[in-house]
Scaffold this motif. Structure first.
Motif, PDB file in Angstrom:
ATOM      1  N   LEU A 176      20.590  46.419  21.707  1.00  8.72           N
ATOM      2  CA  LEU A 176      22.035  46.539  21.888  1.00  8.72           C
ATOM      3  C   LEU A 176      22.773  45.390  21.211  1.00  8.72           C
ATOM      4  N   ARG A 177      22.297  44.164  21.421  1.00  2.00           N
ATOM      5  CA  ARG A 177      23.001  43.017  20.826  1.00  2.00           C
ATOM      6  C   ARG A 177      22.845  43.010  19.315  1.00  2.00           C
ATOM      7  N   LEU A 178      21.702  43.504  18.804  1.00  2.00           N
ATOM      8  CA  LEU A 178      21.505  43.541  17.358  1.00  2.00           C
ATOM      9  C   LEU A 178      22.421  44.585  16.727  1.00  2.00           C
ATOM     10  N   GLU A 179      22.553  45.763  17.337  1.00  2.00           N
ATOM     11  CA  GLU A 179      23.520  46.743  16.841  1.00  2.00           C
ATOM     12  C   GLU A 179      24.927  46.161  16.832  1.00  2.00           C
ATOM     13  N   ALA A 180      25.229  45.314  17.810  1.00  2.00           N
ATOM     14  CA  ALA A 180      26.553  44.705  17.913  1.00  2.00           C
ATOM     15  C   ALA A 180      26.721  43.500  16.990  1.00  2.00           C
ATOM     16  N   GLY A 181      25.666  43.138  16.244  1.00  2.00           N
ATOM     17  CA  GLY A 181      25.750  42.019  15.315  1.00  2.00           C
ATOM     18  C   GLY A 181      25.803  40.659  15.979  1.00  2.00           C
ATOM     19  N   VAL A 236      14.289  34.866  -1.671  1.00  2.00           N
ATOM     20  CA  VAL A 236      15.647  34.319  -1.660  1.00  2.00           C
ATOM     21  C   VAL A 236      16.220  34.273  -0.242  1.00  2.00           C
ATOM     22  N   GLY A 237      15.558  34.925   0.697  1.00  2.00           N
ATOM     23  CA  GLY A 237      16.069  34.952   2.059  1.00  2.00           C
ATOM     24  C   GLY A 237      15.008  35.411   3.032  1.00  2.00           C
ATOM     25  N   ARG A 238      15.434  35.595   4.279  1.00  2.00           N
ATOM     26  CA  ARG A 238      14.475  35.895   5.346  1.00  2.00           C
ATOM     27  C   ARG A 238      15.163  36.650   6.461  1.00  2.00           C
ATOM     28  N   VAL A 239      14.469  37.624   7.017  1.00  2.00           N
ATOM     29  CA  VAL A 239      14.969  38.364   8.175  1.00  2.00           C
ATOM     30  C   VAL A 239      14.781  37.515   9.428  1.00  2.00           C
ATOM     31  N   THR A 240      15.807  37.479  10.282  1.00  2.00           N
ATOM     32  CA  THR A 240      15.734  36.710  11.528  1.00  2.00           C
ATOM     33  C   THR A 240      15.647  37.600  12.768  1.00  2.00           C
ATOM     34  N   SER A 241      16.112  38.850  12.673  1.00  2.00           N
ATOM     35  CA  SER A 241      15.990  39.827  13.759  1.00  2.00           C
ATOM     36  C   SER A 241      15.877  41.206  13.143  1.00  2.00           C
ATOM     37  N   GLY A 242      15.069  42.072  13.751  1.00  2.00           N
ATOM     38  CA  GLY A 242      14.949  43.433  13.253  1.00  2.00           C
ATOM     39  C   GLY A 242      14.450  44.359  14.336  1.00  2.00           C
ATOM     40  N   ALA A 243      14.990  45.575  14.363  1.00  2.00           N
ATOM     41  CA  ALA A 243      14.596  46.571  15.357  1.00  2.00           C
ATOM     42  C   ALA A 243      15.094  47.927  14.894  1.00  2.00           C
ATOM     43  N   PHE A 244      14.711  48.958  15.632  1.00  2.00           N
ATOM     44  CA  PHE A 244      15.282  50.278  15.404  1.00  2.00           C
ATOM     45  C   PHE A 244      16.539  50.390  16.242  1.00  2.00           C
ATOM     46  N   GLY A 245      17.610  50.903  15.660  1.00  2.00           N
ATOM     47  CA  GLY A 245      18.874  51.061  16.363  1.00  2.00           C
ATOM     48  C   GLY A 245      19.024  52.467  16.917  1.00  2.00           C
ATOM     49  N   PRO A 246      18.860  52.671  18.218  1.00  2.00           N
ATOM     50  CA  PRO A 246      18.970  54.018  18.780  1.00  2.00           C
ATOM     51  C   PRO A 246      20.335  54.673  18.565  1.00  2.00           C
ATOM     52  N   THR A 247      21.402  53.882  18.595  1.00  2.00           N
ATOM     53  CA  THR A 247      22.731  54.462  18.407  1.00  2.00           C
ATOM     54  C   THR A 247      22.938  54.916  16.973  1.00  2.00           C
ATOM     55  N   PRO A 282      29.535  44.558  12.652  1.00  2.00           N
ATOM     56  CA  PRO A 282      28.362  45.040  13.380  1.00  2.00           C
ATOM     57  C   PRO A 282      27.912  46.421  12.894  1.00  2.00           C
ATOM     58  N   PHE A 283      26.701  46.786  13.276  1.00  2.00           N
ATOM     59  CA  PHE A 283      26.202  48.121  12.937  1.00  2.00           C
ATOM     60  C   PHE A 283      26.894  49.196  13.777  1.00  2.00           C
ATOM     61  N   THR A 284      27.250  48.836  15.007  1.00  2.00           N
ATOM     62  CA  THR A 284      27.964  49.723  15.924  1.00  2.00           C
ATOM     63  C   THR A 284      29.275  49.042  16.326  1.00  2.00           C
ATOM     64  N   PRO A 285      30.421  49.716  16.178  1.00  2.00           N
ATOM     65  CA  PRO A 285      31.703  49.066  16.504  1.00  2.00           C
ATOM     66  C   PRO A 285      31.763  48.604  17.963  1.00  2.00           C
ATOM     67  N   ALA A 286      32.404  47.474  18.183  1.00  2.00           N
ATOM     68  CA  ALA A 286      32.559  46.942  19.544  1.00  2.00           C
ATOM     69  C   ALA A 286      33.501  47.820  20.348  1.00  2.00           C
ATOM     70  N   ASN A 287      33.305  47.813  21.656  1.00  2.00           N
ATOM     71  CA  ASN A 287      34.076  48.677  22.563  1.00  2.00           C
ATOM     72  C   ASN A 287      34.713  47.849  23.669  1.00  2.00           C
ATOM     73  N   GLU A 326      29.533  46.460  24.212  1.00  2.00           N
ATOM     74  CA  GLU A 326      30.267  47.384  25.073  1.00  2.00           C
ATOM     75  C   GLU A 326      31.199  46.613  26.002  1.00  2.00           C
ATOM     76  N   ASP A 327      32.159  47.343  26.573  1.00  2.00           N
ATOM     77  CA  ASP A 327      32.944  46.791  27.662  1.00  2.00           C
ATOM     78  C   ASP A 327      31.982  46.468  28.808  1.00  2.00           C
ATOM     79  N   GLY A 328      32.353  45.507  29.617  1.00  6.98           N
ATOM     80  CA  GLY A 328      31.490  45.184  30.744  1.00  6.98           C
ATOM     81  C   GLY A 328      31.831  43.853  31.363  1.00  6.98           C
ATOM     82  N   PHE A 329      30.995  43.463  32.307  1.00  8.53           N
ATOM     83  CA  PHE A 329      31.258  42.280  33.125  1.00  8.53           C
ATOM     84  C   PHE A 329      29.973  41.489  33.342  1.00  8.53           C
TER      85      PHE A 329
END
Length: 375
Positions: A231-236, A318-329, A367-372, A195-198
């Motif tokens: 949030l960061r995972l949705e943002a990739g 052949v591979g491995r998951v490094t992060s996983g969660a439910f994405g509320p968005t 990303p799973f959710t587009p950046a803003n 998201e936008d922010g500071f």
């Protein structure tokens, strides 16, 4: 809670607000507030959330010869164009080792006569030692008397402009210093949510006062580590020690975009950083594996450590998951992980071993959710 854990300047405020505190990177940190992770996540996407990121390391790098010399010195440790970074701007980068692996990822800002560097909490001591040892002509100063807050979400500008009107003119990845009724605030227009922010560096003694002023706005709620992660995972976005580490190269991690043209082959300042031969070869020829997004079927997330298979119920991983969660968005589970380059195209079907059962999962575009961000 262990007596050896450190507390941020906002610890008492977190407790007052009902936070559930957990150990994280040597600190007692809020994992969630009474609203819960799901509501905190959606609050940040819809309005604004306030995060305590005071556990992160804040560092100033100087040279007696000025910014240019300090930037060129630091370029020997990172594959990033710092000499060409305009004043008042920052870049994402990473320290690399001789094998091309990532020692840490960080933010690097041109603050006129010096570089301001923000590093991850778990790597803070190692990163500062790395700079002190690797930059003999520079002074490396850890800033220990300032807290760091992140105000994130589509209403972040409106909220912060009530205190600092000048932030309206900032673009994504701008940095500035503002005088305020809370003392000098070091502000960057950036964050870790998509998201936008500071991110706002404030004197330790004024941190709680500033946090309370921001939380007094109807659009702002406190947000813990749980929602920060989803949030960061949705943002990739990568989490150091999970999605990237000393065994992953920037190219494997799909972070080649952070290596500017002047540091690549044929560039005016080609290479000159640890692991350059490995990284530049992979930039030209590709990496054997790739960080990808993954969308499991159903509602259950595939967590870190889940092994990935090309064929259901057969063969070797052949591979491995490094992060996983439910994405509320997105209203669905999401993961990131590494797969061979030949299996990295979006739409590729794989299977993850979830408690002994091979469950379908599809490679997805990040990303799973587009950046803003405000460009």
């Amino acid at each position: 809670m262990s007596d050896t854990l450190r507390k941020t300047p906002l610890y008492d405020l977190h407790v007052e607000l009902g936070a559930k505190m957990v150990p994280f990177a040597g600190y007692e940190m809020p994992v969630q507030f009474p609203a819960g992770v799901m509501k905190e996540h959606l609050q940040t996407r819809a309005a604004a959330g306030l995060f305590d990121v005071s556990h992160m390391g804040q560092v100033i790098v100087r040279s007696a010869q000025g910014y240019d010399e300090a930037a060129l010195a630091l370029e020997t440790l990172v594959p990033v164009d710092l000499a060409g970074l305009p004043e008042g701007r920052q870049r994402y980068g990473f320290f690399t080792n001789d094998q091309g692996g990532i020692l840490d990822d960080l933010m690097l800002a041109n603050r006129g006569d010096h570089l301001f560097v923000v590093v991850n909490a778990a790597c803070k001591a190692a990163d500062i030692a790395h700079m002190q040892n690797g930059l003999p002509g520079c002074t490396v100063e850890e800033i220990s008397d300032r807290a760091l807050l992140a105000l994130q979400g589509p209403q972040a500008e409106e909220v912060l402009a009530g205190i600092l009107p000048g932030v309206r003119d900032m673009r994504f990845m701008d940095v500035a210093v503002f005088e305020s009724s809370f003392g000098a605030l070091w502000v960057s227009r950036s964050g870790y949510t998509g998201e936008d922010g500071f991110e706002i560096s404030v004197e330790t003694a004024r941190a709680e006062e500033l946090a309370r002023a921001l939380l007094a706005h109807d659009a702002v709620e406190p947000i813990g580590l749980g929602a920060r992660d989803s949030l960061r995972l949705e943002a990739g976005l990568c989490l150091y020690g999970h999605d990237i580490d000393e065994t992953t190269t920037p190219i494997e991690a799909a972070l080649g975009w952070a290596i500017q043209k002047v540091r690549r082959r044929g560039g005016t300042r080609e290479g000159g950083f640890p692991g350059a031969a490995v990284i530049l070869d992979q930039l030209e020829s590709g990496a054997p594996r790739q960080r990808v997004g993954l969308r499991p079927e159903g509602r259950a997330p595939m967590r870190e450590g889940t092994e990935l298979f090309e064929t259901q119920g057969a063969g070797t991983a052949v591979g491995r998951v490094t992060s996983g969660a439910f994405g509320p968005t997105i209203g669905a589970p999401m993961s990131m992980g590494y797969v061979p380059a030949a299996l990295a195209s979006p739409g590729t079907g794989l299977h993850g071993d979830v408690r002994g059962k091979h469950m379908p999962v599809t490679v997805a575009k990040l990303p799973f959710t587009p950046a803003n961000f405000k460009r």
